[in-house]
Design an enzyme around this catalytic site. Structure first.
Site, PDB file in Angstrom:
ATOM      1  CE  LYS A 205      41.469  40.861  30.885  1.00 47.74           C
ATOM      2  NZ  LYS A 205      42.282  40.044  30.021  1.00 47.74           N
TER       3      LYS A 205
ATOM      4  CD1 TRP B  62      46.504  38.466  35.148  1.00 50.07           C
ATOM      5  CD2 TRP B  62      47.752  40.253  34.624  1.00 50.07           C
ATOM      6  NE1 TRP B  62      46.717  38.461  33.790  1.00 50.07           N
ATOM      7  CE2 TRP B  62      47.469  39.539  33.447  1.00 50.07           C
ATOM      8  CE3 TRP B  62      48.528  41.405  34.539  1.00 50.07           C
ATOM      9  CZ2 TRP B  62      47.939  39.943  32.186  1.00 50.07           C
ATOM     10  CZ3 TRP B  62      48.999  41.810  33.292  1.00 50.07           C
ATOM     11  CH2 TRP B  62      48.697  41.090  32.143  1.00 50.07           C
TER      12      TRP B  62
ATOM     13  CG  ASP C   1      43.128  43.525  38.364  1.00 52.97           C
ATOM     14  OD1 ASP C   1      42.136  43.708  37.629  1.00 52.97           O
ATOM     15  OD2 ASP C   1      44.225  43.119  37.935  1.00 52.97           O
TER      16      ASP C   1
HETATM   17  N1  PLP Z   1      44.660  42.484  35.452  1.00 52.24           N
HETATM   18  C1  PLP Z   1      44.153  41.326  34.975  1.00 52.24           C
HETATM   19  C2  PLP Z   1      43.410  40.428  35.893  1.00 52.24           C
HETATM   20  C3  PLP Z   1      44.335  40.999  33.629  1.00 52.24           C
HETATM   21  O1  PLP Z   1      43.836  39.851  33.150  1.00 52.24           O
HETATM   22  C4  PLP Z   1      45.063  41.873  32.789  1.00 52.24           C
HETATM   23  C5  PLP Z   1      45.274  41.558  31.356  1.00 52.24           C
HETATM   24  O2  PLP Z   1      44.923  40.536  30.831  1.00 52.24           O
HETATM   25  C6  PLP Z   1      45.582  43.046  33.343  1.00 52.24           C
HETATM   26  C7  PLP Z   1      45.350  43.324  34.668  1.00 52.24           C
HETATM   27  C8  PLP Z   1      46.378  43.998  32.511  1.00 52.24           C
HETATM   28  O3  PLP Z   1      45.544  44.662  31.652  1.00 52.24           O
HETATM   29  P1  PLP Z   1      46.107  45.523  30.434  1.00 52.24           P
HETATM   30  O4  PLP Z   1      46.708  44.591  29.472  1.00 52.24           O
HETATM   31  O5  PLP Z   1      44.850  46.188  29.942  1.00 52.24           O
HETATM   32  O6  PLP Z   1      47.084  46.496  30.992  1.00 52.24           O
END
Ligand code: PLP
Length: 369
Positions: free
Chosen positions: A199, A106, A175
């Site tokens: 989550k 991520w 994040d």
């Molecule tokens: N950041 C993290 C740590 C994630 O686990 C995720 C998705 O699982 C995201 C960002 C991306 O999120 P989204 O799918 O809502 O764009």
């Protein structure tokens, strides 16, 4: 009907507390006697404003968010924030440069997105595999960086920071999508925090942004208006239609967290749950293999292989099949790493984690050669 109770160990969208679902169901057709559903409510109505404000206030209370921070509810998921962060913060310094700590799938995606808008410096040598956090003493921060970015819990790789990077010269951006409200956090150490709700704090559709006021107003001119923190916070998150129902669900989950002892209690439970699984892995003599170094192991997402370091494909399939027969679902690892992944967000109970641990013990006895 003798239906096995299902336990959803999915990584997200993930389990929502049962009592929250019941409450939402109760209110679905007729919200508090108004004769309409939250699904049908104008986002500019007094009733929705109440939902929005109480959700924000609960969040402020649970995380002790200082007054000089704005809380915004946005669409576009965590992924939209990969763009929003550079678009809003790169302009803080003339160099238009940012430092990234890349510890998994991520943060790697976030860094790639930021490269579209400015100069990105990865502060450490590239990792061969995402199984640890590079030693902070080796990070080379850039003097002109507008912000330093990291992901506090890598959902795919199971790597979690158990510390907040000590950054003095630049703004810290994080994040927290997959460990938000799983433990207390000192918001004042950050310039910006964002987290998707699906989550630990609700369902997909809404992303929370917590941003320090003095950082607003320097968005690049290319920044889409819906991602502009100054405009969104200036309009109390209703510059355009927000994800109303997802915000409402988040409010219910935050209330549930508060009624269950707040972030402090969530942390204790998350330690207990993850320890049940990690202890078993550690004592399995290599039958279960978690590639992540011990001090960076996530309490939220536990990836492991079965049989050997690379995983015995047949054994892993049997594991997933047998677990599913017992009602334990969504345990398949992310397609990029394979194997098994157990996600233990707030809504998963200690009993559910124990049920999985018991199954893992029996499975090992049956299949260990
Ligand atoms: N950041 C993290 C740590 C994630 O686990 C995720 C998705 O699982 C995201 C960002 C991306 O999120 P989204 O799918 O809502 O764009």
């Amino acid at each position: 009907e003798n239906k096995t109770e299902t336990v959803n160990f999915g990584a997200g969208p993930a389990k929502v507390p049962h009592s929250v679902l019941l409450e939402a169901q109760k209110e679905l057709l007729d919200y508090k006697g108004l004769g309409i559903s939250v699904l049908e409510m104008s986002h500019r109505s007094a009733d929705f404003t109440k939902i929005l404000n109480s959700t924000e206030n609960l969040l402020r209370e649970l995380l002790y968010i200082p007054e000089n921070y704005k809380v915004i509810f946005l669409q576009g998921g965590g992924s939209a924030q990969f763009s929003a962060v550079p678009l809003n913060l790169l302009g803080l310094k003339e160099e238009r440069c940012a430092d990234y700590i890349v510890t998994g799938a991520w943060s790697a995606k976030a860094a790639k997105e930021a490269e579209k808008y400015g100069k990105v410096n990865i502060v450490h040598p590239k990792l061969d595999s995402y199984t640890k956090i590079p030693d902070p003493n080796t990070w080379k921060l850039s003097p002109g960086a507008s912000y330093v970015y990291y992901c506090s819990n890598e959902t795919v790789n199971g790597v979690e920071f158990d510390f907040i990077p000590d950054i003095k010269e630049a703004v810290l951006a994080c994040d927290m999508s997959s460990n938000f409200l799983s433990k207390p956090v000192d918001v004042s150490k950050f310039g910006l925090i964002f987290a998707g709700a699906q989550k630990n704090i609700g369902c997909a559709g809404v992303t929370v942004v917590i941003v320090r006021e003095d950082l607003l107003g320097v968005a690049l001119k290319e920044c889409p208006v819906v991602l502009d923190y100054k405009i969104q916070s200036g309009n109390n998150s209703i510059y355009n239609t927000p994800p109303c129902f997802s915000i409402y669900i988040m409010g219910l989950v935050l209330e549930w967290i508060k009624n269950n002892g707040s972030a402090e209690a969530m942390e204790k439970l998350n330690i207990t749950k993850s320890k049940l699984i990690y202890d078993l892995i550690n004592e399995s003599n290599g039958f279960y293999v978690c590639p992540v170094e011990v001090k960076s192991r996530s309490r939220m997402n536990i990836p492991f292989r079965i049989g050997n370091n690379n995983g015995d494909a047949a054994l892993e399939k049997t594991f997933l099949d047998e677990a599913a027969k017992l009602g334990m679902i969504s345990l398949k690892g992310h397609r990029s790493v394979g194997g098994i992944r157990v996600s233990l967000y707030n809504a998963i109970t200690v009993e559910e984690a124990r049920k999985l641990a018991e199954f893992m013990k029996v499975f090992m006895k049956t299949h260990q050669s």
